[in-house]
Design a protein around this motif. Structure first.
Motif, PDB file in Angstrom:
ATOM      1  N   SER A  19       0.850  -1.188   0.000  1.00 46.64           N
ATOM      2  CA  SER A  19       0.000   0.000   0.000  1.00 46.64           C
ATOM      3  C   SER A  19       0.888   1.240   0.000  1.00 46.64           C
ATOM      4  CB  SER A  19      -0.871  -0.033   1.249  1.00 46.64           C
ATOM      5  OG  SER A  19      -1.798   1.018   1.214  1.00 46.64           O
ATOM      6  N   ALA A  20       0.407   2.313  -0.624  1.00 47.33           N
ATOM      7  CA  ALA A  20       1.226   3.532  -0.742  1.00 47.33           C
ATOM      8  C   ALA A  20       1.729   3.992   0.623  1.00 47.33           C
ATOM      9  CB  ALA A  20       0.399   4.636  -1.384  1.00 47.33           C
ATOM     10  N   ALA A  22       4.417   6.932   2.064  1.00 47.27           N
ATOM     11  CA  ALA A  22       5.389   8.002   1.822  1.00 47.27           C
ATOM     12  C   ALA A  22       6.670   7.677   2.577  1.00 47.27           C
ATOM     13  CB  ALA A  22       4.813   9.336   2.277  1.00 47.27           C
ATOM     14  N   GLN A 100       0.269   6.489  -7.319  1.00 45.95           N
ATOM     15  CA  GLN A 100      -0.833   7.067  -6.541  1.00 45.95           C
ATOM     16  C   GLN A 100      -0.842   8.587  -6.721  1.00 45.95           C
ATOM     17  OE1 GLN A 100      -1.027   7.497  -2.176  1.00 45.95           O
ATOM     18  NE2 GLN A 100      -2.871   6.232  -2.223  1.00 45.95           N
ATOM     19  N   HIS A 149      -5.878   8.992  -4.695  1.00 47.98           N
ATOM     20  CA  HIS A 149      -5.837   8.998  -3.224  1.00 47.98           C
ATOM     21  C   HIS A 149      -7.067   9.764  -2.725  1.00 47.98           C
ATOM     22  CE1 HIS A 149      -4.682   9.075   0.828  1.00 47.98           C
ATOM     23  NE2 HIS A 149      -3.427   9.441   0.741  1.00 47.98           N
ATOM     24  N   SER A 228      -9.703   1.423   2.842  1.00 43.94           N
ATOM     25  CA  SER A 228      -8.886   1.750   4.005  1.00 43.94           C
ATOM     26  C   SER A 228      -9.821   2.377   5.036  1.00 43.94           C
ATOM     27  CB  SER A 228      -7.812   2.743   3.546  1.00 43.94           C
ATOM     28  OG  SER A 228      -7.228   3.414   4.618  1.00 43.94           O
ATOM     29  N   PHE A 274      -2.967  -5.224   8.845  1.00 45.64           N
ATOM     30  CA  PHE A 274      -2.480  -6.580   8.556  1.00 45.64           C
ATOM     31  C   PHE A 274      -0.988  -6.670   8.847  1.00 45.64           C
ATOM     32  CE2 PHE A 274      -6.237  -5.992   5.886  1.00 45.64           C
ATOM     33  CZ  PHE A 274      -7.015  -7.021   6.391  1.00 45.64           C
ATOM     34  N   LEU A 298       7.686  -1.392   5.741  1.00 47.45           N
ATOM     35  CA  LEU A 298       8.750  -0.534   6.289  1.00 47.45           C
ATOM     36  C   LEU A 298       9.603  -1.338   7.272  1.00 47.45           C
ATOM     37  CD1 LEU A 298       7.000   2.880   7.162  1.00 47.45           C
ATOM     38  CD2 LEU A 298       8.582   2.425   5.289  1.00 47.45           C
ATOM     39  N   CYS A 318       7.590   5.762  12.433  1.00 49.75           N
ATOM     40  CA  CYS A 318       7.786   6.011  10.996  1.00 49.75           C
ATOM     41  C   CYS A 318       7.015   7.257  10.570  1.00 49.75           C
ATOM     42  CB  CYS A 318       7.355   4.793  10.175  1.00 49.75           C
ATOM     43  SG  CYS A 318       5.705   4.161  10.568  1.00 49.75           S
TER      44      CYS A 318
HETATM   45  C1  LIG Z   1       4.863   6.413   7.094  1.00 44.87           C
HETATM   46  C2  LIG Z   1       3.534   6.249   6.409  1.00 44.87           C
HETATM   47  C3  LIG Z   1       3.315   6.878   5.192  1.00 44.87           C
HETATM   48  C4  LIG Z   1       2.085   6.701   4.524  1.00 44.87           C
HETATM   49  N1  LIG Z   1       1.920   7.265   3.288  1.00 44.87           N
HETATM   50  C5  LIG Z   1       0.781   7.027   2.591  1.00 44.87           C
HETATM   51  C6  LIG Z   1       0.639   7.478   1.244  1.00 44.87           C
HETATM   52  O1  LIG Z   1       1.551   8.038   0.637  1.00 44.87           O
HETATM   53  N2  LIG Z   1      -0.542   7.234   0.624  1.00 44.87           N
HETATM   54  C7  LIG Z   1      -1.559   6.552   1.245  1.00 44.87           C
HETATM   55  O2  LIG Z   1      -2.612   6.350   0.640  1.00 44.87           O
HETATM   56  N3  LIG Z   1      -1.433   6.094   2.492  1.00 44.87           N
HETATM   57  C8  LIG Z   1      -0.284   6.294   3.168  1.00 44.87           C
HETATM   58  N4  LIG Z   1      -0.133   5.748   4.411  1.00 44.87           N
HETATM   59  C9  LIG Z   1      -1.221   4.899   4.948  1.00 44.87           C
HETATM   60  C10 LIG Z   1      -1.005   3.448   4.556  1.00 44.87           C
HETATM   61  O3  LIG Z   1      -1.057   3.238   3.163  1.00 44.87           O
HETATM   62  C11 LIG Z   1      -2.062   2.531   5.197  1.00 44.87           C
HETATM   63  O4  LIG Z   1      -3.329   2.886   4.701  1.00 44.87           O
HETATM   64  C12 LIG Z   1      -2.060   2.613   6.715  1.00 44.87           C
HETATM   65  O5  LIG Z   1      -0.746   2.725   7.230  1.00 44.87           O
HETATM   66  C13 LIG Z   1      -2.709   1.356   7.325  1.00 44.87           C
HETATM   67  O6  LIG Z   1      -2.044   0.202   6.879  1.00 44.87           O
HETATM   68  P1  LIG Z   1      -0.989  -0.629   7.809  1.00 44.87           P
HETATM   69  O7  LIG Z   1      -1.723  -0.987   9.072  1.00 44.87           O
HETATM   70  O8  LIG Z   1      -0.610  -1.816   6.979  1.00 44.87           O
HETATM   71  O9  LIG Z   1       0.183   0.280   8.091  1.00 44.87           O
HETATM   72  C14 LIG Z   1       1.069   5.905   5.096  1.00 44.87           C
HETATM   73  C15 LIG Z   1       1.309   5.281   6.334  1.00 44.87           C
HETATM   74  C16 LIG Z   1       2.519   5.438   6.976  1.00 44.87           C
HETATM   75  C17 LIG Z   1       2.740   4.719   8.267  1.00 44.87           C
END
Ligand SMILES: Cc1cc2nc3c(=O)[nH]c(=O)nc-3n(C[C@H](O)[C@H](O)[C@H](O)COP(=O)(O)O)c2cc1C
Length: 336
Positions: A19-20, A22, A100, A149, A228, A274, A298, A318
Motif C-alpha cells: 500500500s502507498a 510516503a 498514486q 488517493h 482503508s 495486517f 517498512l 515512521c
Molecule cells: C509512514 C507512512 C506513510 C504513509 N503514506 C501514505 C501514502 O503516501 N498514501 C496513502 O494512501 N497512504 C499512506 N499511508 C497509509 C497506509 O497506506 C495505510 O493505509 C495505513 O498505514 C494502514 O495500513 P498498515 O496498518 O498496513 O500500516 C502511510 C502510512 C505510513 C505509516
C-alpha cells in the motif's frame, strides 16, 4: 496469498499489495527523488509483492502534503518516475507498479493550499485538470495503473465526507462530483484507474460509512478499489495509521459490499492492520482478493520471501519521522 490474480488485464504474481507509503526520501520541496528513494523501491520489488503502489505523488505544488514528498506535478518529473520504474522492473520482472495521484488539500504546506469548503469552482476545475495531466505523466513514465488517493483527509477524501464537506452547491458530499470528474477526465488516458477510499471515518452519525462507500462504488466504475478505514488518529474512533493492533477493523464495510455484490464489481484491496500472511488470510477468506500492507513493508520489505522474524509493533515512529521531514524509516530496522 501466493496465487496469481488479474486486475484490469494486469497479471499480479500474488495477492499482496504494498500500500502507498510516503518514504520521505525526496528533496525537501521539489518532489524529486533522492538516491535513497531508488534503493528503497528496488529492495521492495525484490520482496515480490504482487503490486507496488508507489507513495502518493502530488499533482500540483498546491497539493503537496509536506517536506520530502514525491511529486508528479510537471513534465520534468516523468524521467524520475521512469527511472524508478525501470529499476524496480530490473529487480523483479513480474512486478506491477501503480502511481498514486494525490492532492493534500487543506493538509498541504503551500501558502495557497485548497480547502474543500472555500475552494472556488475554478480552483476545483483546475484540480481535475491537474489530476488528468498527472495521469498522462504516469502513463508516459511506464506505470501499469494509477490510483486516486481519496482517503486520509486529503482533498478528494474530504470532498466525499459530510464530516468535512459542508458545501451545498454541486460539489456537495452526496454527489461526489469532484471524484467523479477526476475519474471521468482520467478515463480519456489509456491507463487502468483505481481509488483508495476511507470506507468509514468512524465519526458517530457523520462522514463516510459502509452505506456511502457502497453508494460511490455502485455509481462509479473503477478498475480496482482499495478500502482503508479510519480518519486521523486521535480524532475519530479509529485512525487510519493508528497505534495498536486492530486488524481489519472495517470488516463491516466489506460485509455490506458483499451483500451488494460489490466485491465482484471490481477487484478489491483491503489495507490497514495486517501484520502478516496469517492476518491477511482472514480477508482472503471473506472473498477479498487482495490485501495491502504499509507499515509491515517498512519494518521488513522481504517478509513475503523470507522467514518473517521482524515484527511491526505499530509504534508509529515512521509516521512521526515523516511529519518532521525525515525519511520514514522503521527505527527497528537495524535491530532484528
Ligand atoms: C509512514 C507512512 C506513510 C504513509 N503514506 C501514505 C501514502 O503516501 N498514501 C496513502 O494512501 N497512504 C499512506 N499511508 C497509509 C497506509 O497506506 C495505510 O493505509 C495505513 O498505514 C494502514 O495500513 P498498515 O496498518 O498496513 O500500516 C502511510 C502510512 C505510513 C505509516
Amino acid at each position: 496469498m501466493f496465487t496469481q490474480y488479474t486486475i484490469a488485464n494486469l497479471q499480479l504474481e500474488n495477492r499482496s499489495v504494498r500500500s502507498a507509503t510516503a518514504t520521505g526520501t525526496c528533496e525537501v520541496t521539489s518532489g524529486i527523488p533522492e538516491q535513497q528513494f531508488y534503493k528503497l523501491y528496488q529492495s521492495l520489488a525484490r520482496g515480490h509483492p504482487g503490486l507496488i503502489i508507489q507513495e502518493h505523488a502530488f499533482v500540483s505544488l498546491r497539493g503537496n502534503a509536506g517536506p520530502k514528498h514525491l511529486g508528479i506535478h510537471s513534465d520534468d518529473m516523468i524521467k524520475y518516475h521512469k527511472k524508478a520504474n525501470d529499476l524496480m522492473r530490473a529487480a523483479n520482472s513480474s512486478i506491477r507498479i501503480c502511481c498514486q495521484l494525490a492532492h493534500a488539500g487543506p493538509n498541504g504546506i503551500a501558502t495557497d493550499k485548497i480547502d474543500v469548503n472555500t475552494a472556488t469552482i475554478s480552483d476545483l476545475e483546475e484540480v481535475v485538470q491537474q489530476f488528468l495531466e498527472a495521469a498522462v505523466r504516469a502513463q508516459q513514465a511506464g506505470y501499469d495503473c494509477v490510483e486516486l488517493h481519496s482517503a486520509h483527509t486529503y482533498l478528494l477524501s474530504q470532498s466525499i465526507s459530510n464530516y468535512y464537506n459542508k458545501r451545498t452547491d454541486c460539489y456537495n458530499p452526496t454527489e461526489f462530483k469532484l471524484l467523479k470528474d477526476v475519474l471521468t477526465a482520467i478515463r480519456t488516458v489509456n491507463i487502468p484507474i483505481g481509488v483508495k477510499l476511507q470506507c468509514d471515518d468512524f465519526f458517530e452519525g457523520f462522514g463516510m460509512d459502509a452505506k456511502n462507500t457502497c453508494t460511490i462504488l455502485n455509481q462509479l466504475n473503477f478498475d480496482f478499489v482499495e478500502i482503508s478505514g479510519g480518519d486521523v488518529a486521535g480524532k475519530a474512533k479509529y485512525g487510519t495509521i493508528r497505534q495498536g493492533k486492530d486488524t481489519y477493523y472495517y470488516r463491516h464495510v466489506i460485509a455490506e459490499m458483499k451483500s451488494q455484490n460489490l466485491l465482484n464489481k471490481q477487484p478489491v484491496i483491503v489495507t490497514g492492520g495486517f501484520e502478516n500472511i496469517q492476518d491477511a488470510q482472514i480477508a482472503l477468506d471473506d472473498g477479498v482478493p487482495l490485501v495491502g500492507f504499509a507499515r509491515k513493508f517498512l519494518r521488513n520489505d522481504q517478509f513475503l520471501v523470507e522467514e518473517d522474524t521482524k515484527k511491526c509493533i505499530r509504534c508509529n515512529q515512521c509516521i512521526g519521522k515523516l511529519v518532521q521531514g525525515q525519511s520514514a524509516e522503521c527505527p527497528l530496522q537495524v535491530k532484528q
